[in-house]
Enzyme design. Sequence first.
Site, PDB file in Angstrom:
ATOM      1  CB  CYS B  23      -0.896   0.016   1.226  1.00  0.00           C
ATOM      2  SG  CYS B  23       0.033   0.115   2.750  1.00  0.00           S
ATOM      3  CB  CYS B  26       4.045  -0.583   2.523  1.00  0.00           C
ATOM      4  SG  CYS B  26       2.596  -1.390   3.154  1.00  0.00           S
ATOM      5  CG  ASP B 424       0.446 -28.320   3.701  1.00  0.00           C
ATOM      6  OD1 ASP B 424       0.910 -29.320   4.262  1.00  0.00           O
ATOM      7  OD2 ASP B 424       0.737 -27.155   4.016  1.00  0.00           O
ATOM      8  CG  ASP B 600       1.369 -23.141   3.820  1.00  0.00           C
ATOM      9  OD1 ASP B 600       1.520 -24.375   3.796  1.00  0.00           O
ATOM     10  OD2 ASP B 600       1.538 -22.462   4.846  1.00  0.00           O
ATOM     11  CG  ASP B 604       3.002 -27.842   0.831  1.00  0.00           C
ATOM     12  OD1 ASP B 604       2.974 -29.056   1.068  1.00  0.00           O
ATOM     13  OD2 ASP B 604       2.628 -26.973   1.624  1.00  0.00           O
TER      14      ASP B 604
END
Lengths: 52, 705
Positions: B23, B26, B424, B600, B604
């Site tokens: 944003c 940031c 997962d 995630d 994985d």
Amino acid sequence: MNGLLILVPIALLLGLAGLAAFFWALRSGQFDDPAGSASRILIDEDEEGKIP
Amino acid sequence: MASAATLTGDLSRTSLAVPGMHCAGCMSKVERALGAVPGVASARVNLTARTVTVEHDAELEPRALTEALGGIGFESQARRDLSAKAPSAVRPLLAPLAVAGFAAMNVMLLSVSVWSGAEGSTRELFHWLSALIALPAIAFAGRPFFTSAWRAVKRGTTNMDVPISIGVIVASGLSLYEVVTAGQHAWFDGALMLLTFLLAGRVLDAMMRDRARAGVDALLSQAAQGATVVQPGGTVAWLDAAQLEAGMVMRVAAGERLAADGEIVAGSSRFDQSILTGESAPVSAGVGDKALAGMLNLSAPVDVQVSHAGHDTTLAEIARLMEASTQNRSRYVRIADRAARLYAPAVHTLSAITVIGWLLAGASLYQALVIGVAVLIITCPCALGLAVPVAQVVASGSLMRAGIMVKDGSALERLAGVDRALLDKTGTLTLGRPVPDETVINLFGAEERSVALALASHSTHPLSRGLAKALAARGVEAALLEEIAERPGMGVFARWNGHPVSLRRPDGGKGSAVALSISTSPVRLLPFADALRPDAVEALDKLRALGIDCSILSGDKVAAVEAIGIDLGIATQAQTDPAQKQARVEAERKAGHRVLMVGDGLNDGPALAAANASIAPGSASDVGLQAADMVFVQESLLALPRAVSASRRTMAVVKQNFALAIGYNAFAVPLAVLGHVTPLVAAVAMSASSLLVIANSLRLVGAAR
């Protein structure tokens, strides 16, 4: 016919001007960071310690 | 050189990847923090690429920049190579599209005048003007097609660009001949419109593909960039990860990630290895234990003797697995390519037969060629070229509004066909962050709650954060504490009204828990659990209703996985390492299933890359985000059935689009073959078919609802 001789070149020139503007924008990097440019206007420039 | 620093005069330029920015706030925080570092000349954020480019004195170490960003809570990595960023496929197409669009509009303007009855010298003038605008425009805008077609022809194959190029070039040549001989018809408008529509389709397609970035790069940046090495004399030095060698001793501070595999030679600590194994609980390790690159040191500094560095680490092994899997998936042939394979030869044959047929019927070579070109132009895959990208862009826009980002348009095609889903556990089915047991908190007195909140708010440990969030949500006010101290690996200790209080590691027991001890009352043990995502049960029911079998594939311990499996009523496979996960996906695919992998973690990554389609939650590791085709950013798991049904609707629309485009050809081609098509008819028919395809695709605006 006379009208066309004036209007057709004008139409072409205006179109070319638009095209030139687009190329200038593309070259000067205005499409590099669309998300950032959209957010950047929200940053308050008056605050201290602003980075140029 | 240690980083992406490249020397430009006295100033160096370093590019940092800061994935956490999202944003305007940031952006200004990052730019201001970097500007405050001595030696920095300027810092400029690129939010689209989530990078910041810093110009600074050549002596300034990039590490100081990363630390400055770490200080304000942004993780960052110096990009190893500026040129590693994949060039965008969109930008080179924008200029040709603009030129083709401009020229098409102007030539069309002139053509309309000719069609509406301009005669004699006016028509000639207009034709000459058209040629003047069209020829340079075609030469410029057609390059992407000409080069690709030339490459295909040189290799002796053919692709969609070959009929396009032949059609455009022959049409331009014949039109020029018409203009020079003061003929009746010119085809420039048709050729230019064709280029415009096709380029628009390519740009949309490239925009979709652009979002997918190289996953392997991100994976390797997960490892620490370097480590502090203790040298024989007792001095310490910061070495880049590439310079680490077996036998060196790294000093790893709390909060630092390991840069290489090795064995602990001094100290003991707890490590978060969830990124490697998916196991949610931190693991204790002391002298003699193994520590792997990518693990995060949680509590105390340790010395680690390097055994494997660089490309021999476990982390690099996962990267290799992932790369191999990605290549496997890229063998998938996109629908548009499959269509092109059949389409191009058919069109060539048809127009060749037309030309020969008319020659045999006694027409002149010029007449036969004009009709042959009419066939090529009218069959040129304008609508066909738009059929897939427009539908995919509209559908992924709809998905994006629903909080699901599609990184690759072909993912919609692959996802539409899945019949097996592997999920997962940690961070995917569950939220991946510990939540305190509500029933135990209910037993706490008001004082205990306020002391617990005060203690928890002084630590950034995941358990403390989870507890502080839960208590703050109940409206508890924090007690006033004194002499607050956090001891790494032990807990937070303080005084409250003169009594010693602490929120600490429990003395024994398994699983995650904290002990709240207030000297005036008995010690309270507060267990934590990783909560299921909201709507998990409903989401799995909906997936089943869509004909997709679900099961859990996790790296966590059997007990933890089975508990979740029983809650959700689905099959489980636990304690799998990255290679086993990948093997399971491959086995399912060999058995004829089309697999959706949802995960995630780094562990994985290979499975995500190997599956037909993959989805990761927004909280996933960089690697998960890079490897997955889609990312859902909201907490609810309902995103999964939503993505599947949206992709199935997209495929239905894509098929309709193909039917429309082919139907149009079936109608228009006989007319063209018989020589009844004038430039007006060809232009109108071509635009109409393209607009029809676009209108049909717009029905997908609500696809993700």
